[in-house]
Write a protein that holds these residues in place. Structure first.
Motif, short mmCIF file in Angstrom:
data_model
loop_
_atom_site.label_atom_id
_atom_site.label_comp_id
_atom_site.label_asym_id
_atom_site.label_seq_id
_atom_site.Cartn_x
_atom_site.Cartn_y
_atom_site.Cartn_z
N PHE A 304 -13.48 18.23 -61.52
CA PHE A 304 -12.83 17.02 -61.02
C PHE A 304 -11.34 17.03 -61.33
CE2 PHE A 304 -11.31 12.70 -61.83
CZ PHE A 304 -11.50 12.15 -60.58
N LEU A 305 -10.97 17.41 -62.56
CA LEU A 305 -9.56 17.43 -62.93
C LEU A 305 -8.77 18.42 -62.08
CD1 LEU A 305 -9.82 17.22 -66.83
CD2 LEU A 305 -9.22 15.39 -65.25
N LEU A 306 -9.36 19.57 -61.81
CA LEU A 306 -8.68 20.57 -60.98
C LEU A 306 -8.44 20.04 -59.57
CD1 LEU A 306 -10.44 23.90 -62.02
CD2 LEU A 306 -8.06 23.26 -62.45
N GLN A 307 -9.45 19.38 -59.00
CA GLN A 307 -9.30 18.88 -57.63
C GLN A 307 -8.40 17.65 -57.58
OE1 GLN A 307 -12.92 18.63 -55.26
NE2 GLN A 307 -13.94 20.10 -56.59
N MET A 308 -8.51 16.78 -58.55
CA MET A 308 -7.74 15.53 -58.51
C MET A 308 -6.26 15.77 -58.77
SD MET A 308 -8.23 12.08 -60.76
CE MET A 308 -7.07 10.72 -60.61
N TYR A 309 -5.96 16.61 -59.76
CA TYR A 309 -4.57 16.80 -60.16
C TYR A 309 -3.97 18.09 -59.61
CZ TYR A 309 -5.61 13.07 -63.46
OH TYR A 309 -5.98 11.87 -64.02
N GLY A 310 -4.66 18.72 -58.65
CA GLY A 310 -4.11 19.94 -58.08
C GLY A 310 -2.77 19.72 -57.43
N GLU A 311 -2.59 18.54 -56.80
CA GLU A 311 -1.32 18.25 -56.12
C GLU A 311 -0.79 16.86 -56.45
OE1 GLU A 311 -2.18 18.77 -52.03
OE2 GLU A 311 -2.13 20.96 -52.11
N GLY A 312 -1.59 16.03 -57.14
CA GLY A 312 -1.20 14.65 -57.38
C GLY A 312 -0.38 14.48 -58.64
N ALA A 313 0.05 13.22 -58.89
CA ALA A 313 0.82 12.89 -60.08
C ALA A 313 -0.09 12.92 -61.30
CB ALA A 313 1.45 11.51 -59.92
N ILE A 314 0.42 13.45 -62.39
CA ILE A 314 -0.37 13.62 -63.61
C ILE A 314 0.22 12.71 -64.69
CG2 ILE A 314 -1.20 15.27 -65.31
CD1 ILE A 314 -0.73 17.48 -63.27
N PRO A 315 -0.59 11.86 -65.33
CA PRO A 315 -0.08 11.02 -66.42
C PRO A 315 0.07 11.83 -67.70
CG PRO A 315 -2.41 10.65 -66.15
CD PRO A 315 -2.02 11.62 -65.07
N ARG A 316 0.66 11.21 -68.70
CA ARG A 316 0.87 11.95 -69.95
C ARG A 316 -0.39 12.01 -70.81
NH1 ARG A 316 5.18 7.56 -72.31
NH2 ARG A 316 3.77 5.79 -72.59
N GLU A 317 -1.38 11.17 -70.51
CA GLU A 317 -2.62 11.19 -71.28
C GLU A 317 -3.81 11.01 -70.33
OE1 GLU A 317 -4.56 9.12 -75.27
OE2 GLU A 317 -2.96 8.10 -74.18
N ILE A 318 -4.84 11.83 -70.50
CA ILE A 318 -6.05 11.75 -69.69
C ILE A 318 -7.23 11.62 -70.65
CG2 ILE A 318 -7.52 12.89 -67.99
CD1 ILE A 318 -5.07 14.45 -67.05
N LEU A 319 -7.95 10.52 -70.52
CA LEU A 319 -9.14 10.28 -71.34
C LEU A 319 -10.37 10.61 -70.51
CD1 LEU A 319 -8.12 6.85 -72.92
CD2 LEU A 319 -7.68 9.16 -73.79
N VAL A 320 -11.24 11.47 -71.04
CA VAL A 320 -12.42 11.90 -70.30
C VAL A 320 -13.67 11.59 -71.10
CG1 VAL A 320 -11.20 13.71 -69.03
CG2 VAL A 320 -12.22 14.24 -71.26
#
Length: 667
Positions: A304-320
């Motif tokens: 999911f992270l690879l597909q979601m953030y492949g081209e989109g904006a990335i925040p400084r913190e990701i909680l999973v």
């Protein structure tokens, strides 16, 4: 079905290095992409104990006919290559996340001279800032309505904006002070852009400075006894505070993070994301995925992270909700893409843990709702396909249906469309469109397009060895002519190789798969023409029918009487959807072709008018019709157009209009 032992790599042939591997089907199409820290250990696990594998993994292995791999230096490189290949090949057995609905965003078109605030769905556009997504469009509009009091940014469409500038009078929002009316010059482009930037800063979470600035201005106005102005500023402050109240405070003011949780069962998983900016929940979004392999929660999170953030904006913190298998490598890859550090972790306690539990509850609810919807949809689609099979006397339900339609005006610009439905759902990547070469009527056009489609299919089967005999003597020429006139949303076939699958990319060719049922838009004549084309090619395993618009009758080739499906039949409803989609696709292509021909024929005659200036003219006036109505002085306002060229344009368009009138009279 292939035996995995037939293509198992030789012992010792697989390296122990990290890398990415691809399984391919007998036609060469990539059906699965994976990565591994050790290619040897990972690939051997597929072939060591076939009976112990997950059923979907077994299906993938029996569908494949070969495996290859690429060695990389690090796990980060493996992640990058895996993402690139999944995006390029779209393998059928890889995890694919899809939105459970289309979410609205608040968008600010900063790429325009006068930025516009609007609600948008779908693909993101370059030069536009997005905020959200939000669950409901009405929630965005309420927030925008409050903020326009303080940040009166333009919200009108291009047509309304241009019209207001022409008549010199703003729209209603300009009169009630919810728009700064740049259309009539009340503010300069620079001042309006500053308002738009302030609007974006407020939506991005920098709220404190705006409220403090307004409070200071309110006190200053009250100090000099400008009470009316002070009252307006007080109302502005209250509007901003109400807008903030609509966004729940969950974390500290300086917290920017995405909170990702999932819920799963044996077949599917649902993912929910809460977007937290400035400590407030700014948006929410959900995805649903079919579990192809026996994936762990960590595997699902990684994909999911690879597909979601492949081209989109990335925040400084990701909680999973669960740690990916390669947390450090994934965090390094995201940090590299963002250009700043990205923290990837599972919250264990405190407010962030509580928020994660809330997101998990939303994911469980989303999965439950999706399963209810899908159960209903699957039941309906299965019933529709079975009704079609029973009505047409087919041995099995037509899982792949292709429908063809012809579009033209009085025999000019004749085109045809091919749309594909699989399992009752449109498969738009398989749509094709044809420029018809014969001009002998709809029946001849149907015969031509069916012949071209199935000649190509037969040649591709022969090229892969699926047919025992060589293609017909004219197959190569026929296939080349088919490629010349067929356009699609996928990659075109290579006439030099004649292969259905590109050996380098693994992508399917245009006509690689046959349908179970061919539907043509028309009555007995069109159905007979389609059947005749198949008979001439020796194709005897594809059913044909025609759907007449007038009474919605289903015609089988050679039958004197139509098949009448009940009006409430799900099968008839599916056939209507397929036919209407083919009609829409055909008429869209016809209109674009006719419009292009009109524009090119009208403006190509003007000497010295190249493609760039033609585009500038159409962009300035908005349409060829408005350009025809313009005078020489108006055309000269377009940059690069002088008086002589403007006069030539007016003369050319006038001549084209007169020619059109003469043709209409003669017709």
């Amino acid at each position: 079905m292939a035996d995995p032992a037939t293509y198992r790599p030789a012992p010792g042939a697989i390296p122990e290095s990290p890398g990415v591997y691809r399984f391919r089907d007998p036609g060469g199409r990539v059906i699965y992409v994976g990565k591994a820290k050790s290619l040897r250990q990972r690939l051997n696990s597929y072939f060591a104990d076939f009976a112990g594998l997950h059923p979907r993994t077994q299906t993938m292995l029996t569908s494949a006919a070969g495996v290859d791999w690429t060695v990389v230096g690090t796990e980060v490189e493996a992640l990058q290559l895996e993402y690139s290949w999944i995006k390029e090949f779209d393998p059928r057995f890889n995890v694919k996340y899809r939105d459970d609905k289309s979410y609205p965003y608040l968008a600010v078109t900063m790429g325009e001279e006068f930025p516009r605030v609007q609600v948008l769905r779908g693909a993101k556009r370059k030069g536009t800032r997005y905020f959200g997504p939000y669950s409901h469009a009405w929630a965005i509009r309420e927030t925008v309505d409050l903020l326009l009091r303080v940040f009166p940014v333009r919200t009108c469409s291009a047509g309304v904006f241009r019209r207001a500038g022409q008549i010199g009078r703003p729209c209603l929002l300009g009169y009630i002070d919810k728009c700064s009316a740049p259309c009539v010059g009340r503010v300069t482009p620079e001042e309006h852009r500053a308002l738009a930037e302030d609007f974006c800063d407020f939506m991005a979470g920098n709220t404190g400075r705006f409220i403090k600035r307004l409070e200071r201005a309110m006190r200053d106005a009250a100090a000099v006894e400008e009470y009316e102005r002070a009252a307006r500023l007080r109302d502005d402050i209250q509007a901003l505070q109400r807008a903030l109240e609509k966004q729940t405070v969950v974390l500290g003011d300086d917290t920017d993070c995405d909170v990702i949780a999932l819920a799963e069962d044996a077949l599917e998983a649902a993912v929910q994301v809460f977007y937290v900016r400035g400590g407030r929940i700014r948006g929410q979004r959900g995805w649903v995925v079919d579990k192809v392999e026996d994936s762990t929660p960590g595997d699902l999170v990684e994909h999911f992270l690879l597909q979601m953030y492949g081209e989109g904006a990335i925040p400084r913190e990701i909680l999973v909700a669960a740690e990916p298998p390669d947390t450090d490598a994934l965090a390094e890859l995201l940090t590299e893409q963002r250009g700043a550090r990205v923290d990837l972790r599972v919250p264990r306690r405190g407010d962030k843990k509580s928020l994660m539990e809330t997101v998990e509850r939303n994911a469980k609810e989303s999965l439950a709702q999706h399963k209810l919807r899908r159960a209903s949809d699957l039941t309906t689609r299965s019933r529709a396909l079975q009704e079609i099979a029973d009505a047409l006397g087919l041995d099995q339900a037509p899982l792949r249906v292709e429908c063809y339609d012809v579009s033209h005006i009085q025999g000019t610009d004749v085109v045809a469309s091919m749309v594909v439905f699989e399992d009752g759902l449109a498969r738009k990547s398989e749509y094709r469109r044809f420029a018809i070469k014969s001009a002998e009527g709809d029946v001849a056009s149907i015969h031509e397009v069916i012949s071209r489609r199935f000649k190509r299919y037969l040649e591709e089967r022969s090229a892969t060895g699926e047919l025992g005999a060589e293609p017909a003597p004219d197959a190569t020429a026929s296939a080349a002519s088919a490629a010349d006139g067929a356009e699609g949303e996928g990659e075109g076939a290579d006439p030099r190789t004649g292969m259905p699958i590109d050996p380098d990319t693994g992508r399917p060719r245009k006509f690689a798969y046959p349908p179970n049922l061919v539907v043509v838009d028309g009555g007995p004549a069109q159905a007979a023409a389609a059947q005749r084309a198949l008979d001439e090619l020796g194709v005897d395993d594809v059913a044909v029918c025609g759907l007449a618009k007038r009474l919605e009758e289903v015609w089988l080739p050679g039958d004197d009487q139509p098949v009448i499906l009940p009006r409430s039949s799900e099968g008839l409803y599916l056939l209507q959807r397929v036919r209407d989609e083919a009609h829409r696709f055909a008429i869209t292509y016809h209109r674009s072709k006719r419009s292009r021909a009109v524009k090119e024929s009208a403006l190509d005659e003007v000497p010295g008018l190249g493609p760039a200036r033609r585009q500038a003219l159409l962009r300035h006036f908005g349409s060829l019709k408005r350009l025809r109505e313009a005078g020489v002085a108006e055309i000269c306002e377009v940059p690069g157009i002088g008086p002589a060229t403007a006069e030539a344009i007016v003369a050319a368009l006038s001549g084209a209009r007169d020619a059109d009138r003469e043709k209409a009279v003669s017709d």
